[in-house]
Design a protein around this motif. Structure first.
Motif, PDB file in Angstrom:
ATOM      1  N   VAL A  85       0.923  -1.209   0.093  1.00 57.22           N
ATOM      2  CA  VAL A  85       0.123  -0.020   0.130  1.00 57.22           C
ATOM      3  C   VAL A  85       0.961   1.066  -0.075  1.00 57.22           C
ATOM      4  O   VAL A  85       1.608   1.314   1.012  1.00 57.22           O
ATOM      5  CB  VAL A  85      -0.871  -0.041   1.172  1.00 57.22           C
ATOM      6  CG1 VAL A  85      -1.414   1.380   1.583  1.00 57.22           C
ATOM      7  CG2 VAL A  85      -2.003  -1.010   1.103  1.00 57.22           C
ATOM      8  N   SER A 115      -6.283  13.242   2.297  1.00 59.85           N
ATOM      9  CA  SER A 115      -4.866  12.957   3.325  1.00 59.85           C
ATOM     10  C   SER A 115      -4.063  14.135   3.195  1.00 59.85           C
ATOM     11  O   SER A 115      -3.784  14.545   4.502  1.00 59.85           O
ATOM     12  CB  SER A 115      -4.097  11.686   2.855  1.00 59.85           C
ATOM     13  OG  SER A 115      -3.799  11.714   1.409  1.00 59.85           O
ATOM     14  N   ARG A 161      -2.936   5.944   1.761  1.00 58.10           N
ATOM     15  CA  ARG A 161      -4.364   5.710   2.190  1.00 58.10           C
ATOM     16  C   ARG A 161      -4.607   7.031   2.241  1.00 58.10           C
ATOM     17  O   ARG A 161      -4.190   8.235   2.101  1.00 58.10           O
ATOM     18  CB  ARG A 161      -4.417   5.245   3.537  1.00 58.10           C
ATOM     19  CG  ARG A 161      -3.927   3.750   3.603  1.00 58.10           C
ATOM     20  CD  ARG A 161      -4.204   2.870   4.942  1.00 58.10           C
ATOM     21  NE  ARG A 161      -3.712   1.676   5.083  1.00 58.10           N
ATOM     22  CZ  ARG A 161      -2.307   1.304   5.314  1.00 58.10           C
ATOM     23  NH1 ARG A 161      -1.642   2.362   5.853  1.00 58.10           N
ATOM     24  NH2 ARG A 161      -1.924   0.364   5.234  1.00 58.10           N
ATOM     25  N   ASP A 162      -6.027   7.177   1.984  1.00 55.64           N
ATOM     26  CA  ASP A 162      -6.734   8.458   2.040  1.00 55.64           C
ATOM     27  C   ASP A 162      -7.873   8.651   3.013  1.00 55.64           C
ATOM     28  O   ASP A 162      -8.456   7.883   3.514  1.00 55.64           O
ATOM     29  CB  ASP A 162      -7.351   8.588   0.630  1.00 55.64           C
ATOM     30  CG  ASP A 162      -7.795  10.397   0.443  1.00 55.64           C
ATOM     31  OD1 ASP A 162      -7.095  10.864   1.201  1.00 55.64           O
ATOM     32  OD2 ASP A 162      -8.240  10.353  -0.661  1.00 55.64           O
TER      33      ASP A 162
END
Lengths: 241, 623
Positions: free
Chosen positions: B50, B60, B53-54
């Motif tokens: 990954v 983010s 991430r948001d």
């Protein structure tokens, strides 16, 4: 007699007259944004000066407060106050209206004149020595290819210049090539207006991209001639002997 | 035997539910667990890969933007305050004036509650970074792990020292004061360490130095010692002092506005003066440090330098000029008000010099704020022949900006000297000579700075940058370094003609202090944005690209809105910290009610400044 209020008004009006009417007698008129800026500075100077001590504050603000509060006013003063209270909001409204009303003028352009060059052009240095012959050759090429726009005097006033917006760069101005490194010029000359990156919007520069017409060697020599002719030198980081 | 036992133990179960059932359950378990195991294996590999991430809806990047900025501002405050708390303590110890010690202690009290909040935000930032930017964080951890350890140790040391410093304040008075001062010194030493270690991580992102060979420590060290590390360290160190000074000034300003007694008014008036003084003191060398930083950036990478100074971020520097201008004005305004209000009867003598300084400051500001490429409508641009004005365009380039910022520093410094000398009469025999020499030096310095500035247009950039700009800075520094001891010597033998009266400042002085603090916070939010957005679409410039959906530079208006939001949030936080810090005091103050002036009998016209208690002009003119 010491009348701070009258003085302040005089200073502001004087400043306005100088900026709007007197300066244009000698040079190009200032854009409205600058006039606002300078007037705002003048106003804050006046305010600061008259509020530094209690005495001046009273001298300056006292009449304003008394006039606006309207206590014990009779005759013309009363009418004047009423007028101010009516006209001032109207002025603000008018100002707001003219600011927001749609107009047929194009919006101001905050064109970024010197966007960052692409990575592959960073750090190149002129491979040709600065000999009189090379400079001469560069100047010759300049006269042939560049002077119609950038001017025979390197001042951006070539015969074709008035037709373009943005206008061709004035190389004598300390804000153009004097601030730039040779590699930057190499990029701009090679890639021209169409090669400008996103920040260079709007892409309507008439600067041709010369990569098709001129070999690299010519471009490097033109750069030499250009600096020499304009009486500027490129930005460098290491000192040259 | 054992087997028997076991069998006995198991057998009832087996008997009761039967072997087939057990077998079935086992099969089921396997059937369930194997996929889970496989899935877990998948999840691990997936988690490893990954990259981002948001946080839906907010984004983010925006979250990090806010949290990082809050953390940095808090950290700036927490690192700036101990510097001058310690200096105040030192001054109090040397001069034997208890009010300095009291002031230092009051500053340190603000520190303890701010310290925890800073650490809290640091923690939040770290979790968010690990969660939202795992790829980047994995890379940074790989390079910087040794310095993470150093950072943790420094943090431990700092925390211990801070607790001893604060809780030991009263216990270590008198003969143990030396030890306490030493603790204060250690506190600052560790604090600077805590600042420069993460600075390495941040500056590495802008100007990375990556070596592939060598041990972990060697790699970390090379990455730490990157080209912009020290420029940023110095710049931040000074800026933190400025931030701390002005925030303490704002604190004093608010307490002054709320003060109910004469003592409180006097104390907070004086504290505001000290805060403003420290802020100004830090602000004077700050432009030099900023200039050095920009130079290093240009030299490290021309592309980044151009993005910042000539490209789309150039507008930030116009905003910066405006904010610094307001700050300079605010600081001087406060000095000048200080002269006219605290030194009764001095007003007439100082009007002319103040006017002169104001005019110079304003002209300098006008030059500084004039952008090179102007905002102009098409028609206006036609008349100017481009975005550069033929005459005022010359104000747009570095040579002009450097010149006026040097002049502004000179003027502000003179404001301070004037304030220092106000209300005193030199008695030294050489006072006349000294004053004449100082006046002459000042004029020469001013002219020299201007001449170098104008001349700067006619020499190659490298000469200007390496010699002229440096010479300008040295001239100003020379003035500061000669005038300060000279004035100090003059003042030593001077007799005071008018005592400074504290607690007389008008309400606007309090607001002025608050506005100065807000300007500094805005300024730091602005330049924080400039620093991190100059990397454009890189996490680590030229090494790791930003491949998230946020790999674009926001529009300036959007960015400005975030800067304002950050400033607002930080002000809220600071207000909270102050509120917490003063809560204990209120509890203590209550039992002493009897000591306060009884209501109704307000001595010498002293009432809370907010309630209009400042002396009116009539009072001033009566004195």
């Amino acid at each position: 007699m010491n009348r701070p209020l009258a003085k302040a008004a005089l200073i502001l009006i004087g400043m306005y007259i100088v900026l709007v009417y007197v300066l244009p007698l000698f040079t190009a008129p200032l854009p409205a944004s600058l006039i606002y800026l300078y007037l705002a500075l003048t106003l804050s100077a006046v305010l600061i000066y008259y509020t530094i001590s209690g005495t001046t504050l009273e001298e300056f603000m006292g009449p304003i407060v008394r006039f606006l509060s309207g206590v014990d006013q009779v005759g013309p003063a009363k009418t004047a106050r009423l007028l101010v209270l009516i006209v001032f909001p109207l002025l603000v409204g008018w100002q707001t209206y003219t600011r927001l009303a749609p107009s047929d003028l194009p919006p101001p352009e905050n064109r970024t004149i010197h966007p960052a060059p692409p990575g592959e052009f960073v750090g190149l240095s002129n491979p040709f020595p600065k000999t009189p012959e090379n400079i001469m050759m560069g100047k010759g090429l300049y006269a042939a290819y560049c002077s119609p726009c950038h001017g025979a005097n390197y001042d951006g006033k070539g015969p074709a210049a008035p037709g373009f917006n943005p206008p061709p760069a004035n190389f004598r101005d300390p804000g153009t090539i004097a601030q730039l490194q040779e590699s930057y010029l190499f990029w701009r000359i090679k890639k021209g207006g169409v090669g400008l990156p996103v920040e260079g919007m709007p892409w309507k520069s008439a600067m041709p991209r010369w990569e098709v017409e001129l070999p690299d060697e010519f471009i490097w020599k033109i750069i030499m001639g250009e600096y020499d002719g304009a009486g500027q030198s490129p930005r460098t980081w290491e000192e040259e002997e | 035997m054992e087997y028997e036992n076991e069998k006995r133990m198991w057998s009832p179960l087996v008997e009761r539910i039967g072997i087939p059932v057990i077998l079935g359950a086992a099969v089921m378990l396997i059937a369930v667990f194997v996929p889970v195991l496989v899935w877990a294996q998948d999840a691990i590999t997936q988690a490893m890969s990954v990259e981002y991430r948001d946080i839906p809806g907010i984004g983010s990047r925006n979250v990090i933007w806010v949290v990082a900025q809050q953390h940095l501002l808090l950290a700036g405050f927490v690192l700036g305050v101990p510097i001058f708390a310690w200096v105040c303590e030192l001054v109090g110890w040397k001069t034997k004036e208890p009010r300095y010690d009291k002031l230092a202690k009051e500053f340190t009290k603000l520190l303890t509650s701010a310290y925890a909040t800073t650490a809290l935000f640091g923690g939040i930032l770290l979790f968010l970074l690990i969660g939202l930017y795992p790829k980047l964080m994995a890379y940074l951890t790989d390079i910087f792990f040794p310095s993470f350890v150093v950072y943790c140790i420094l943090f431990l040391l700092e925390t211990c020292t801070l607790y001893m410093y604060w809780y030991g304040w009263d216990a270590m008075q008198g003969s143990k004061k030396g030890l306490h001062l030493f603790l204060g010194f250690l506190l600052n030493l560790f604090a600077i360490g805590i600042m420069i270690v993460p600075n390495a991580w941040a500056t590495f992102q802008a100007s990375p130095v990556v070596i592939s060979e060598g041990s972990a420590i060697e790699r970390a060290w090379a990455a730490t010692w990157n080209p912009t590390w020290w420029p940023v360290n110095i710049h931040r160190l000074i800026a933190n002092v400025v931030l701390g000074g002005f925030i303490c000034g704002a604190y004093a300003g608010i307490r002054y506005l709320l003060a109910a007694t004469k003592e409180e008014r006097e104390h907070y008036d004086w504290m505001g003066y000290v805060g403003n003084f420290i802020g100004v003191f830090g602000m004077l060398p700050l432009p030099f440090a900023g200039y050095w930083l920009m130079r290093e950036i240009y030299q490290y990478n021309q592309q980044m330098g151009i993005t910042l100074m000539g490209g789309f971020l150039a507008w930030l520097f116009i905003l910066q000029a405006m904010l610094i201008g307001v700050l300079f004005l605010g600081a001087n305004y406060y000095f000048w008000m200080g002269i006219t209000y605290r030194i009764p009867g001095s007003e007439q003598n100082y009007r002319k010099p103040i006017l002169a300084m104001l005019v110079v400051l304003m002209i300098c500001l006008g030059v500084w704020m004039t952008p090179h490429s102007l905002v102009a409508s098409l028609e206006e641009a036609r008349k100017m022949g481009g975005a550069h004005h033929p005459l005022l365009g010359v104000f747009g380039v570095m040579s002009a900006k450097m010149t006026v910022s040097n002049l502004m520093i000179l003027v502000t410094f003179m404001s301070f000297i004037m304030y220092w000398r106000a209300g005193k009469q030199e008695t030294a025999t050489w006072a006349k000579v000294a004053k004449a020499v100082m006046g002459a030096l000042l004029v020469i310095a001013g002219i020299a700075v201007i001449v170098l500035g104008v001349w700067g247009y006619f020499v190659p950039a490298i000469i200007r940058i390496n010699y002229f700009s440096v010479a300008q800075v040295l001239i100003v520094l020379f003035i500061m370094l000669t005038f300060t001891p000279l004035t100090a010597a003059l003042m030593k033998s001077a007799k005071t003609t008018t005592e400074m009266v504290w607690g007389q400042m008008p309400i606007r002085a309090g607001y002025c202090l608050v506005s100065n603090a807000v300007m500094v916070i805005l300024l730091m939010s602005l330049m924080g944005y400039a620093r991190s957005s100059s990397r454009v679409h890189w996490h680590i410039y030229g090494v790791m690209r930003d491949t998230s959906e946020y790999a674009y530079s926001p529009a300036l208006g959007y960015a400005a809105a975030f800067m304002s939001l950050n400033t607002f949030l930080f002000c809220l936080l600071v207000a909270f910290i102050f509120w917490v810090a003063t809560m204990g005091e209120k509890g203590k103050a209550l039992p002493k009610e009897g000591l306060r002036e009884s209501p109704g009998k307000v001595p010498e016209g002293i009432a809370p400044a907010l309630a209009g208690g400042s002396p009116t002009s009539e009072e001033i003119s009566r004195t």
